[in-house]
Design a protein around this motif. Structure first.
Motif, PDB file in Angstrom:
ATOM      1  N   GLU A  11       0.834  -1.209   0.000  1.00 11.68           N
ATOM      2  CA  GLU A  11       0.000   0.000   0.000  1.00 11.68           C
ATOM      3  C   GLU A  11       0.870   1.261   0.000  1.00 11.68           C
ATOM      4  O   GLU A  11       0.552   2.255  -0.667  1.00 11.68           O
ATOM      5  N   CYS A  12       1.981   1.226   0.723  1.00 11.50           N
ATOM      6  CA  CYS A  12       2.887   2.385   0.731  1.00 11.50           C
ATOM      7  C   CYS A  12       3.532   2.598  -0.628  1.00 11.50           C
ATOM      8  O   CYS A  12       3.742   3.745  -1.060  1.00 11.50           O
ATOM      9  N   LEU A  13       3.856   1.511  -1.312  1.00 14.22           N
ATOM     10  CA  LEU A  13       4.400   1.648  -2.671  1.00 14.22           C
ATOM     11  C   LEU A  13       3.374   2.281  -3.596  1.00 14.22           C
ATOM     12  O   LEU A  13       3.708   3.144  -4.428  1.00 14.22           O
ATOM     13  N   HIS A  14       2.096   1.879  -3.447  1.00 13.45           N
ATOM     14  CA  HIS A  14       1.043   2.512  -4.238  1.00 13.45           C
ATOM     15  C   HIS A  14       0.959   4.005  -3.937  1.00 13.45           C
ATOM     16  O   HIS A  14       0.793   4.828  -4.840  1.00 13.45           O
ATOM     17  N   GLU A  15       1.063   4.361  -2.655  1.00 12.49           N
ATOM     18  CA  GLU A  15       1.034   5.775  -2.277  1.00 12.49           C
ATOM     19  C   GLU A  15       2.102   6.579  -3.006  1.00 12.49           C
ATOM     20  O   GLU A  15       1.881   7.719  -3.410  1.00 12.49           O
ATOM     21  N   GLN A  16       3.274   5.962  -3.178  1.00 10.88           N
ATOM     22  CA  GLN A  16       4.408   6.655  -3.790  1.00 10.88           C
ATOM     23  C   GLN A  16       4.348   6.667  -5.308  1.00 10.88           C
ATOM     24  O   GLN A  16       5.248   7.194  -5.962  1.00 10.88           O
ATOM     25  N   GLY A  17       3.311   6.057  -5.881  1.00 12.81           N
ATOM     26  CA  GLY A  17       3.174   6.030  -7.331  1.00 12.81           C
ATOM     27  C   GLY A  17       4.061   5.031  -8.020  1.00 12.81           C
ATOM     28  O   GLY A  17       4.340   5.155  -9.226  1.00 12.81           O
ATOM     29  N   VAL A  18       4.525   4.023  -7.299  1.00 10.95           N
ATOM     30  CA  VAL A  18       5.408   3.014  -7.889  1.00 10.95           C
ATOM     31  C   VAL A  18       4.613   2.154  -8.860  1.00 10.95           C
ATOM     32  O   VAL A  18       3.567   1.602  -8.512  1.00 10.95           O
ATOM     33  N   ALA A 138       5.050   1.631   8.039  1.00  9.32           N
ATOM     34  CA  ALA A 138       4.539   2.548   7.014  1.00  9.32           C
ATOM     35  C   ALA A 138       5.324   3.861   7.015  1.00  9.32           C
ATOM     36  O   ALA A 138       5.726   4.355   5.947  1.00  9.32           O
ATOM     37  N   HIS A 139       5.553   4.423   8.191  1.00  2.00           N
ATOM     38  CA  HIS A 139       6.297   5.692   8.261  1.00  2.00           C
ATOM     39  C   HIS A 139       7.714   5.524   7.719  1.00  2.00           C
ATOM     40  O   HIS A 139       8.225   6.409   7.021  1.00  2.00           O
ATOM     41  N   THR A 140       8.341   4.379   8.014  1.00  3.94           N
ATOM     42  CA  THR A 140       9.720   4.164   7.559  1.00  3.94           C
ATOM     43  C   THR A 140       9.792   4.072   6.046  1.00  3.94           C
ATOM     44  O   THR A 140      10.687   4.660   5.414  1.00  3.94           O
ATOM     45  N   VAL A 141       8.855   3.336   5.437  1.00  2.00           N
ATOM     46  CA  VAL A 141       8.853   3.220   3.972  1.00  2.00           C
ATOM     47  C   VAL A 141       8.625   4.590   3.339  1.00  2.00           C
ATOM     48  O   VAL A 141       9.299   4.975   2.376  1.00  2.00           O
ATOM     49  N   ARG A 142       7.687   5.345   3.885  1.00  2.00           N
ATOM     50  CA  ARG A 142       7.430   6.694   3.350  1.00  2.00           C
ATOM     51  C   ARG A 142       8.657   7.591   3.495  1.00  2.00           C
ATOM     52  O   ARG A 142       9.010   8.344   2.582  1.00  2.00           O
ATOM     53  N   LEU A 143       9.305   7.495   4.640  1.00  3.67           N
ATOM     54  CA  LEU A 143      10.491   8.303   4.881  1.00  3.67           C
ATOM     55  C   LEU A 143      11.624   7.906   3.938  1.00  3.67           C
ATOM     56  O   LEU A 143      12.375   8.765   3.451  1.00  3.67           O
ATOM     57  N   ALA A 144      11.736   6.604   3.656  1.00  2.74           N
ATOM     58  CA  ALA A 144      12.779   6.137   2.740  1.00  2.74           C
ATOM     59  C   ALA A 144      12.632   6.782   1.366  1.00  2.74           C
ATOM     60  O   ALA A 144      13.621   7.200   0.748  1.00  2.74           O
ATOM     61  N   PHE A 145      11.408   6.880   0.874  1.00  2.00           N
ATOM     62  CA  PHE A 145      11.186   7.495  -0.433  1.00  2.00           C
ATOM     63  C   PHE A 145      11.518   8.986  -0.404  1.00  2.00           C
ATOM     64  O   PHE A 145      12.098   9.516  -1.348  1.00  2.00           O
ATOM     65  N   ARG A 146      11.155   9.659   0.693  1.00  2.00           N
ATOM     66  CA  ARG A 146      11.472  11.081   0.766  1.00  2.00           C
ATOM     67  C   ARG A 146      12.976  11.301   0.784  1.00  2.00           C
ATOM     68  O   ARG A 146      13.498  12.157   0.068  1.00  2.00           O
ATOM     69  N   ILE A 147      13.678  10.522   1.577  1.00  8.33           N
ATOM     70  CA  ILE A 147      15.129  10.676   1.670  1.00  8.33           C
ATOM     71  C   ILE A 147      15.789  10.374   0.328  1.00  8.33           C
ATOM     72  O   ILE A 147      16.730  11.052  -0.092  1.00  8.33           O
TER      73      ILE A 147
END
Length: 557
Positions: A11-18, A138-147
């Motif tokens: 779901e987090c990958l979907h959020e990031q548009g992957v 979830a927060h870690t995956v989101r943070l990884a994409f931002r970084i």
């Protein structure tokens, strides 16, 4: 909504548009692959080896500007990503690697297929995480994409123990985290830089890959017109300036042009943009731009004064900084005499192609001429890489995909897979050497499986060409373990994988064979025979100043 950790990742990958991920399954990521099967709406590319997945994610990222994603299991699966992560790190490519690990209670016990992958990759990632609590996932995956994508891009690794993948937790969808604002120079710093440009009589620009990462190529070209200055490019900066521009002097450094190296030696101001003063560029630091004041523009403050001391620096996104500097200057500068001298030098010192690189140039010229606009060229590492950088006509910025900082043999085939997956309607070719291709030819299985129309031009000189060249110059021609005399039929090998194979002998017309390969419509390997002792010229010997070059032909008529 409550769901397990594996589905939360999806779901987090979907959020990031992957839309595409590259990977190879194994025990520690089985829950993730199950979630990918059940809930994933993205394409998964099964590579032949995890290293191929990491290079594919890297190529995808470089060619699309998005974050590339790769997946590997614990232990050897994770360690097989290391070279690809280091490659992405050295070249500032945004990649997120997701690795599985043994369950949390088994960590640190030398469990089956357990390694401390965060410890291993700490020096070669922008950041890495191990998630031991599903509530933090979830927060870690989101943070990884931002970084990965903010500031100076780079790879981020997220290690997820298997029990975290299967643990339950409430998931709340969120919009991707906004990147933090880039630093921006002060008005005083802009004024100092503007004064330096205004006082200079012989300004020279050194342009690196940061210009391409920033999407600032057009801004740079306009700025060069405003300040009336020439520019040399690093290997990673290839394509940032059109090669046929009168302002472009070509590559600089060890295999740069005489014009670039000579002009940097003679300039009174060197403006460095999105580049890090690599040793392959500066060679002897004491003799690099000895007459010049240095103005360095870069997004990463860690690069300022790291290798070469500066007289002024502007830290920030290079596109934003150039726009701000342009406004501060506020007028068009003129350096007519200097630009006329640059034009004379370009006419006087062409790249040497007498016999040492005639055949490679003919082949690359044919490729360059026949590639349609918008094509991508990936390379492996070695002589063919340098010839490609010297002779290719880069049509657009960011369309030359190569391993610069780490110099990774085996990079090109995986990178071409990722580039083609990210740009399905574009033509993608890979220029390889036979030594490098032996390290990555297993990925022909991936190319065939997904029917990717990649054309690989194999510059086959039956040797580790660049290493042999150094042995010729500096080791009295003692060719220790560089002759590749194993009888490999590359055409038959390609056919064994289900890929079309062709031959281009030294007597064949490159235009005809290249045209046929590009018109085939599917994947092709072209075995291009070149002489074993073709050399890359010019060349700066180790420890010499960059103006002291071997193999320079002077036009005297």
């Amino acid at each position: 909504m409550e769901m397990n950790g594996a589905r939360i990742i999806i779901e987090c990958l979907h959020e990031q548009g992957v839309d595409t991920v590259f990977g190879y399954p194994g025990g520690a990521v089985l829950p993730l692959y199950d979630a990918l099967f059940r809930y994933g709406k993205m394409k998964h590319i099964l590579t032949t080896h995890e290293q191929g997945a990491s290079h594919a994610a890297d190529g995808y990222a470089r060619s699309t500007g998005k974050v590339g994603v790769c997946i590997a299991t614990s232990g050897p699966g994770a360690t097989n990503l290391v070279t690809g992560l280091a490659t992405a790190y050295m070249d500032s490519s945004p990649v997120v690697a997701l690795t599985g690990n043994v369950a949390v209670p088994l960590l640190g016990r030398d469990s089956f297929q357990e390694v401390d992958i965060t410890g291993i990759t700490m020096p070669i990632t922008k950041h890495n995480f191990i998630v031991k609590d599903v509530k933090e996932l979830a927060h870690t995956v989101r943070l990884a994409f931002r970084i990965a994508r903010e500031g100076r891009p780079g790879p981020v690794l997220v290690d997820i123990p298997k029990d975290v993948e299967t643990s339950l937790c409430d998931y709340v969808p969120l919009q991707p985290l906004e990147p933090r604002k880039n630093r921006y120079p002060s008005p005083q710093a802009f004024q100092i830089a503007a004064d330096m440009l205004g006082q200079s009589e012989r300004p020279m620009f050194y342009v690196g890959g940061g210009v391409i990462r920033s999407g600032a190529s057009r801004i740079l070209q306009d700025f060069l017109e405003q300040v009336d200055a020439p520019a040399a490019v690093s290997l990673m900066g290839g394509g940032a300036i059109p090669v046929d521009s009168p302002r472009c002097t070509g590559m600089l450094g060890m295999h740069g042009t005489k014009v670039s190296n000579m002009s940097i030696t003679d300039c009174d101001l060197l403006v460095v943009i999105g580049a890090r003063f690599s040793d392959r560029v500066i060679s002897d630091a004491d003799r690099f731009a000895p007459q010049a004041r240095i103005l360095h523009i870069d997004i990463d403050p860690a690069e300022i004064d790291k290798n070469i001391g500066t007289h002024c620096h502007l830290v920030g996104d290079v596109g934003q900084v150039l726009e701000g500097l342009s406004k501060t200057i506020g007028k068009k500068l003129k350096h007519k005499a200097w630009m006329e001298e640059i034009a004379r030098r370009k006419a006087k010192y062409p790249i040497r192609v007498s016999h040492e690189s005639r055949r490679p140039k003919q082949i690359i010229d044919a490729i360059s001429t026949q590639l349609p606009r918008g094509s991508f060229v990936c390379t492996e590492v070695g002589q063919h890489q340098m010839w490609a950088s010297q002779f290719l006509k880069h049509v657009e910025p960011g369309h030359f995909i190569t391993s610069g900082g780490l110099g990774t043999m085996g990079f090109g085939t995986g990178a071409a897979i990722g580039t083609q997956c990210g740009n399905p309607t574009a033509r993608v070719v890979s220029i390889a050497g036979d030594g490098s291709f032996k390290m990555s030819c297993n990925e022909l299985a991936t190319i065939a499986r997904y029917k990717l129309p990649i054309v690989i031009f194999l510059m086959n000189n039956h040797t580790l060409g660049m290493v042999r060249q150094w042995q010729s110059f500096f080791f009295e021609k003692r060719y220790s373990e560089t002759t590749l005399d194993t009888k490999i039929d590359w055409v038959m090998l390609a056919k064994a994988f289900g890929v079309h194979g062709m031959r281009l002998s030294v007597n064949d017309d490159p235009e005809k064979v290249v045209k046929e390969a590009l018109e085939h419509g599917g994947a092709v390997v072209v075995d291009c025979e070149i002489p074993i002792d073709d050399l890359v010229y010019p060349m700066v010997a180790p420890g010499a100043g960059i103006d002291n070059m071997l193999g320079v032909d002077e036009v005297t008529d």
